[in-house]
Design a protein around this motif. Structure first.
Motif, PDB file in Angstrom:
ATOM      1  N   GLY A  82       0.832  -1.194   0.000  1.00 11.42           N
ATOM      2  CA  GLY A  82       0.000   0.000   0.000  1.00 11.42           C
ATOM      3  C   GLY A  82       0.873   1.251   0.000  1.00 11.42           C
ATOM      4  O   GLY A  82       2.100   1.187  -0.100  1.00 11.42           O
ATOM      5  N   GLY A  83       0.245   2.395   0.132  1.00 13.29           N
ATOM      6  CA  GLY A  83       1.026   3.630   0.084  1.00 13.29           C
ATOM      7  C   GLY A  83       0.285   4.822   0.630  1.00 13.29           C
ATOM      8  O   GLY A  83      -0.724   4.702   1.326  1.00 13.29           O
ATOM      9  N   PHE A  84       0.776   5.995   0.294  1.00 13.00           N
ATOM     10  CA  PHE A  84       0.214   7.267   0.722  1.00 13.00           C
ATOM     11  C   PHE A  84       0.645   8.315  -0.286  1.00 13.00           C
ATOM     12  O   PHE A  84       1.514   8.074  -1.130  1.00 13.00           O
ATOM     13  CB  PHE A  84       0.694   7.628   2.133  1.00 13.00           C
ATOM     14  N   SER A  85       0.069   9.491  -0.219  1.00 13.84           N
ATOM     15  CA  SER A  85       0.342  10.519  -1.218  1.00 13.84           C
ATOM     16  C   SER A  85       0.671  11.865  -0.577  1.00 13.84           C
ATOM     17  O   SER A  85       0.064  12.246   0.433  1.00 13.84           O
ATOM     18  CB  SER A  85      -0.858  10.694  -2.158  1.00 13.84           C
ATOM     19  N   LEU A  86       1.626  12.549  -1.184  1.00 14.53           N
ATOM     20  CA  LEU A  86       1.919  13.948  -0.836  1.00 14.53           C
ATOM     21  C   LEU A  86       1.697  14.829  -2.059  1.00 14.53           C
ATOM     22  O   LEU A  86       2.236  15.924  -2.157  1.00 14.53           O
ATOM     23  CB  LEU A  86       3.363  14.080  -0.350  1.00 14.53           C
ATOM     24  N   ALA A  87       0.919  14.326  -2.999  1.00 12.86           N
ATOM     25  CA  ALA A  87       0.724  15.023  -4.271  1.00 12.86           C
ATOM     26  C   ALA A  87      -0.221  16.206  -4.109  1.00 12.86           C
ATOM     27  O   ALA A  87      -1.028  16.273  -3.179  1.00 12.86           O
ATOM     28  CB  ALA A  87       0.164  14.057  -5.313  1.00 12.86           C
ATOM     29  N   GLY A  88      -0.075  17.155  -5.032  1.00 13.68           N
ATOM     30  CA  GLY A  88      -1.062  18.223  -5.157  1.00 13.68           C
ATOM     31  C   GLY A  88      -0.664  19.570  -4.608  1.00 13.68           C
ATOM     32  O   GLY A  88      -1.415  20.541  -4.770  1.00 13.68           O
ATOM     33  N   GLU A  89       0.510  19.701  -3.945  1.00 16.62           N
ATOM     34  CA  GLU A  89       0.884  21.010  -3.402  1.00 16.62           C
ATOM     35  C   GLU A  89       1.207  21.971  -4.545  1.00 16.62           C
ATOM     36  O   GLU A  89       2.063  21.694  -5.392  1.00 16.62           O
ATOM     37  CB  GLU A  89       2.085  20.879  -2.466  1.00 16.62           C
ATOM     38  N   LYS A  90       0.542  23.124  -4.545  1.00 19.46           N
ATOM     39  CA  LYS A  90       0.692  24.084  -5.627  1.00 19.46           C
ATOM     40  C   LYS A  90       1.912  24.975  -5.416  1.00 19.46           C
ATOM     41  O   LYS A  90       2.395  25.167  -4.299  1.00 19.46           O
ATOM     42  CB  LYS A  90      -0.560  24.951  -5.757  1.00 19.46           C
ATOM     43  N   SER A  91       2.398  25.519  -6.531  1.00 16.85           N
ATOM     44  CA  SER A  91       3.504  26.473  -6.502  1.00 16.85           C
ATOM     45  C   SER A  91       3.209  27.566  -7.516  1.00 16.85           C
ATOM     46  O   SER A  91       2.266  27.457  -8.313  1.00 16.85           O
ATOM     47  CB  SER A  91       4.819  25.783  -6.853  1.00 16.85           C
ATOM     48  N   ASP A  92       4.025  28.615  -7.511  1.00 18.78           N
ATOM     49  CA  ASP A  92       3.821  29.698  -8.472  1.00 18.78           C
ATOM     50  C   ASP A  92       4.006  29.219  -9.906  1.00 18.78           C
ATOM     51  O   ASP A  92       3.420  29.769 -10.844  1.00 18.78           O
ATOM     52  CB  ASP A  92       4.802  30.844  -8.182  1.00 18.78           C
ATOM     53  N   ALA A  93       4.849  28.173 -10.086  1.00 16.98           N
ATOM     54  CA  ALA A  93       5.138  27.679 -11.430  1.00 16.98           C
ATOM     55  C   ALA A  93       4.239  26.529 -11.837  1.00 16.98           C
ATOM     56  O   ALA A  93       4.359  26.028 -12.958  1.00 16.98           O
ATOM     57  CB  ALA A  93       6.601  27.252 -11.531  1.00 16.98           C
ATOM     58  N   GLY A  94       3.382  26.077 -10.950  1.00 12.80           N
ATOM     59  CA  GLY A  94       2.509  24.957 -11.273  1.00 12.80           C
ATOM     60  C   GLY A  94       2.213  24.108 -10.063  1.00 12.80           C
ATOM     61  O   GLY A  94       1.458  24.500  -9.179  1.00 12.80           O
ATOM     62  N   GLU A  95       2.877  22.946  -9.986  1.00 14.37           N
ATOM     63  CA  GLU A  95       2.616  22.004  -8.905  1.00 14.37           C
ATOM     64  C   GLU A  95       3.915  21.298  -8.532  1.00 14.37           C
ATOM     65  O   GLU A  95       4.736  20.991  -9.394  1.00 14.37           O
ATOM     66  CB  GLU A  95       1.584  20.970  -9.368  1.00 14.37           C
ATOM     67  N   TRP A  96       4.099  21.031  -7.243  1.00 20.74           N
ATOM     68  CA  TRP A  96       5.287  20.299  -6.793  1.00 20.74           C
ATOM     69  C   TRP A  96       5.158  18.824  -7.165  1.00 20.74           C
ATOM     70  O   TRP A  96       4.220  18.147  -6.743  1.00 20.74           O
ATOM     71  CB  TRP A  96       5.468  20.443  -5.277  1.00 20.74           C
ATOM     72  N   ARG A  97       6.124  18.365  -7.986  1.00 13.58           N
ATOM     73  CA  ARG A  97       6.157  16.962  -8.383  1.00 13.58           C
ATOM     74  C   ARG A  97       7.604  16.457  -8.416  1.00 13.58           C
ATOM     75  O   ARG A  97       8.536  17.249  -8.600  1.00 13.58           O
ATOM     76  CB  ARG A  97       5.545  16.766  -9.778  1.00 13.58           C
ATOM     77  N   PRO A  98       7.808  15.132  -8.280  1.00 13.48           N
ATOM     78  CA  PRO A  98       9.158  14.594  -8.460  1.00 13.48           C
ATOM     79  C   PRO A  98       9.621  14.807  -9.896  1.00 13.48           C
ATOM     80  O   PRO A  98       8.817  14.781 -10.834  1.00 13.48           O
ATOM     81  CB  PRO A  98       8.992  13.098  -8.152  1.00 13.48           C
ATOM     82  N   GLY A  99      10.932  15.022 -10.055  1.00 10.81           N
ATOM     83  CA  GLY A  99      11.468  15.204 -11.394  1.00 10.81           C
ATOM     84  C   GLY A  99      12.941  14.850 -11.457  1.00 10.81           C
ATOM     85  O   GLY A  99      13.707  15.202 -10.567  1.00 10.81           O
ATOM     86  N   GLY A 100      13.336  14.138 -12.513  1.00 10.64           N
ATOM     87  CA  GLY A 100      14.734  13.775 -12.700  1.00 10.64           C
ATOM     88  C   GLY A 100      14.865  12.353 -13.213  1.00 10.64           C
ATOM     89  O   GLY A 100      13.882  11.715 -13.605  1.00 10.64           O
ATOM     90  N   TRP A 101      16.091  11.856 -13.212  1.00 13.77           N
ATOM     91  CA  TRP A 101      16.360  10.502 -13.681  1.00 13.77           C
ATOM     92  C   TRP A 101      16.401   9.491 -12.529  1.00 13.77           C
ATOM     93  O   TRP A 101      15.965   8.365 -12.665  1.00 13.77           O
ATOM     94  CB  TRP A 101      17.676  10.473 -14.461  1.00 13.77           C
ATOM     95  N   GLN A 102      16.944   9.899 -11.416  1.00 14.25           N
ATOM     96  CA  GLN A 102      16.941   9.063 -10.202  1.00 14.25           C
ATOM     97  C   GLN A 102      16.420   9.966  -9.098  1.00 14.25           C
ATOM     98  O   GLN A 102      17.165  10.723  -8.494  1.00 14.25           O
ATOM     99  CB  GLN A 102      18.349   8.550  -9.906  1.00 14.25           C
ATOM    100  N   VAL A 103      15.130   9.875  -8.831  1.00 11.09           N
ATOM    101  CA  VAL A 103      14.456  10.911  -8.045  1.00 11.09           C
ATOM    102  C   VAL A 103      14.272  10.554  -6.581  1.00 11.09           C
ATOM    103  O   VAL A 103      13.855  11.402  -5.790  1.00 11.09           O
ATOM    104  CB  VAL A 103      13.072  11.245  -8.659  1.00 11.09           C
ATOM    105  N   ILE A 104      14.571   9.301  -6.193  1.00 12.27           N
ATOM    106  CA  ILE A 104      14.313   8.896  -4.813  1.00 12.27           C
ATOM    107  C   ILE A 104      15.478   8.064  -4.290  1.00 12.27           C
ATOM    108  O   ILE A 104      16.083   7.278  -5.025  1.00 12.27           O
ATOM    109  CB  ILE A 104      12.975   8.109  -4.703  1.00 12.27           C
ATOM    110  N   SER A 105      15.809   8.280  -3.006  1.00 13.02           N
ATOM    111  CA  SER A 105      16.844   7.496  -2.332  1.00 13.02           C
ATOM    112  C   SER A 105      16.436   7.360  -0.870  1.00 13.02           C
ATOM    113  O   SER A 105      15.442   7.947  -0.432  1.00 13.02           O
ATOM    114  CB  SER A 105      18.214   8.181  -2.465  1.00 13.02           C
ATOM    115  N   ALA A 106      17.196   6.580  -0.120  1.00 10.77           N
ATOM    116  CA  ALA A 106      16.833   6.314   1.275  1.00 10.77           C
ATOM    117  C   ALA A 106      18.079   6.262   2.137  1.00 10.77           C
ATOM    118  O   ALA A 106      19.166   5.895   1.676  1.00 10.77           O
ATOM    119  CB  ALA A 106      16.053   5.005   1.397  1.00 10.77           C
ATOM    120  N   SER A 107      17.920   6.615   3.399  1.00 11.54           N
ATOM    121  CA  SER A 107      19.000   6.509   4.379  1.00 11.54           C
ATOM    122  C   SER A 107      18.811   5.233   5.197  1.00 11.54           C
ATOM    123  O   SER A 107      17.726   4.636   5.214  1.00 11.54           O
ATOM    124  CB  SER A 107      19.010   7.732   5.298  1.00 11.54           C
ATOM    125  N   ALA A 108      19.866   4.835   5.899  1.00 11.08           N
ATOM    126  CA  ALA A 108      19.821   3.590   6.671  1.00 11.08           C
ATOM    127  C   ALA A 108      18.796   3.645   7.799  1.00 11.08           C
ATOM    128  O   ALA A 108      18.317   2.593   8.256  1.00 11.08           O
ATOM    129  CB  ALA A 108      21.210   3.278   7.236  1.00 11.08           C
TER     130      ALA A 108
END
Length: 496
Positions: A376-402
């Motif tokens: 399952g999961g959860f969402s942080l989507a939908g936060e607006k900005s002056d340029a549009g909307e905050w979304r993930p972007g890039g080639w490797q967009v997520i990482s994790a710490s120990a």
């Protein structure tokens, strides 16, 4: 000689010519040369208004005093004692040229200023004791090659330079992101959209790559090349038959370990999809597993893998002790392919893969058993900005710490089709609490991120220009930049 009109400049030019004919190399000769050069400069660019040749003496005195030198204009009866005075005079000449340029010649003025900066830099390097200048350099043994450790420290990061300008010449840089200097430790090749995995048990690196007999045409050879961690030298290879290895920009999950790192799994795409099972210890291909409608490799259980499918499901493949197919399991639909698809490179927390979607939702998949399980999961989507909307972007967009925190590269200009554009901010997310715990801006926009496995981890942000910005992953504090480690740093992997 130090007058304020064109006749004085011409007089200096005549003196320079006469002194040169007499074979003189003293201060008056070089001051005359400066006047001659100014006259030639002004005539070449059609500059007719007055410039003060006495600036030669002024600037030479200022620069000379900066380095503890005698002013060239004052050394009129003896040759210059060292090349520092020549540099001071050359700099003064450049500054007079700047003064001689009219205000509407901005491009010319900028060109001369750049030259002046180069001379000033040379003056700094020249201002060293003459004994040191004349001391012979110690002989160096050649070749001189230092070796890296058998097992890389947790501050090492592999930076995959796809090298868009020359895909046949891809490479992977080994970088120590904790080093205050000399962080670039070496590199090895990953040709034609290659993919690398690093052993945690042995001093070996494995690269699945492709070559053509005529560089970019001719007979194709797919191969797994084995590299030694210490010397970054190739020690062996395994030929992959069929010319079917999938080539992508760049997907780490197209080449993975399973069976305790004894086997390698290579994803094939012709466009029919399959996986080749390779025995890395015996250096031999075992078998191919067909994957109709599914893509990539996410290791599961002791000996197997999961693959994401085009209909939004995932299929788990269990392998027998000889690498052959032992069983398959297919999940319910959990990936919204049309509405909000997942990025295909997850962050790993233990054996849980955390995927983020194009719009900013999170989905966990448990890979610890033979069959992958949707958490399952959860969402942080939908936060607006002056340029549009905050979304993930890039080639490797997520990482994790120990310690179980997720780090996501976010862009304020999110929209349909922006998912590869890169980002300017890091969001820190606690998947256990299903909430964002911190956010911090990046000093420069980035295309990929990775978090190291150090006790005090660093976040590495790869920039469009091939440089790496290093941040404290706990606070977001900028630490340093490692300049130009590659041309196209599309993916990174921390040493673990």
């Amino acid at each position: 000689m130090l007058g304020n009109n064109n006749e004085t400049i011409k007089g200096g030019a005549v003196q320079y010519r006469h002194r040169k004919e007499e074979g003189q190399d003293d201060a008056p000769a070089h001051i005359g040369k400066s006047a001659f050069e100014i006259l030639r400069f002004r005539e070449a660019f059609g500059i007719r208004h007055k410039a003060s040749p006495s600036s030669i003496h002024c600037w030479a005195t200022v620069i000379g005093s900066r380095f503890g030198l005698a002013s060239p204009a004052l050394s009129t009866q003896s040759p210059f004692p060292n090349r520092n005075e020549y540099l001071a005079l050359d700099l003064s000449l450049s500054m007079v040229k700047v003064l001689a340029v009219p205000d509407d010649h901005e491009e010319l003025r900028a060109m001369i200023m750049r030259g002046s900066a180069a001379i000033l830099l040379a003056s700094f390097f020249a201002a060293v004791p003459s004994a040191a200048q004349n001391a012979p350099l110690a002989e160096e043994a050649t070749p001189s090659v230092q070796e890296l450790p058998d097992h890389y420290p947790a501050s090492y990061v592999f930076v995959h330079d796809l090298n868009f300008q020359s895909l046949v010449d891809g490479r992977i840089a080994v970088v120590d992101v904790a080093a205050p200097d000399r962080g670039y430790k070496g590199q090895f090749t990953a040709a034609q959209l290659g993919v690398m995995i690093a052993s945690a048990r042995k001093s070996e690196l494995y690269v699945a790559e492709t070559y053509y007999s005529r560089l970019n045409r001719g007979e194709r050879t797919d191969v797994i090349t084995i590299w030694d961690k210490k010397s970054l030298s190739p020690t062996g290879e395994i030929i992959l038959p069929g010319g079917k290895r999938g080539q992508f920009v760049t997907l780490p999950n197209s080449f993975q370990f399973t069976n305790g790192e004894k086997w390698g799994l290579v994803f094939n795409f012709t466009p029919a999809s399959s996986v080749t099972v390779v025995d890395l210890e015996k250096r031999m291909v075992l078998v191919d597993i067909d994957l109709p409608g599914c893509s990539l490799i996410y290791p599961t259980g002791e000996r197997g893998f999961m693959s994401l499918c085009a209909d939004g499901t995932m299929t788990s493949i269990a392998l027998d002790t000889d690498g052959t197919l032992a069983g398959t399991t297919t999940s319910e639909v959990f990936n919204d392919i049309d509405g909000d698809p997942m990025f295909m490179t997850p962050a790993m927390i233990g054996r849980t893969a955390w995927f983020v979607t194009f719009k900013g939702a999170f989905r966990g998949v448990d890979l610890s058993q033979a069959s992958a399980r949707d958490l399952g999961g959860f969402s942080l989507a939908g936060e607006k900005s002056d340029a549009g909307e905050w979304r993930p972007g890039g080639w490797q967009v997520i990482s994790a710490s120990a310690d179980g925190q997720l780090f996501v590269l976010m862009s304020p200009a999110g929209k349909e089709g922006s998912h590869k554009d890169g980002g300017s901010e890091i969001w820190v997310v606690d998947p256990a609490k299903k909430s964002r715990t911190a956010r911090w801006p990046l000093r420069n926009p980035a295309v990929s991120i990775e978090v190291t496995a150090e006790p005090k981890p660093s976040l590495v942000a790869a920039r469009h220009d091939g440089s790496l910005d290093i941040y404290d992953a706990a606070s977001g504090t900028f630490q340093r930049t490692i300049q130009k480690v590659g041309n196209s740093p599309m993916a990174m992997a921390a040493s673990r």
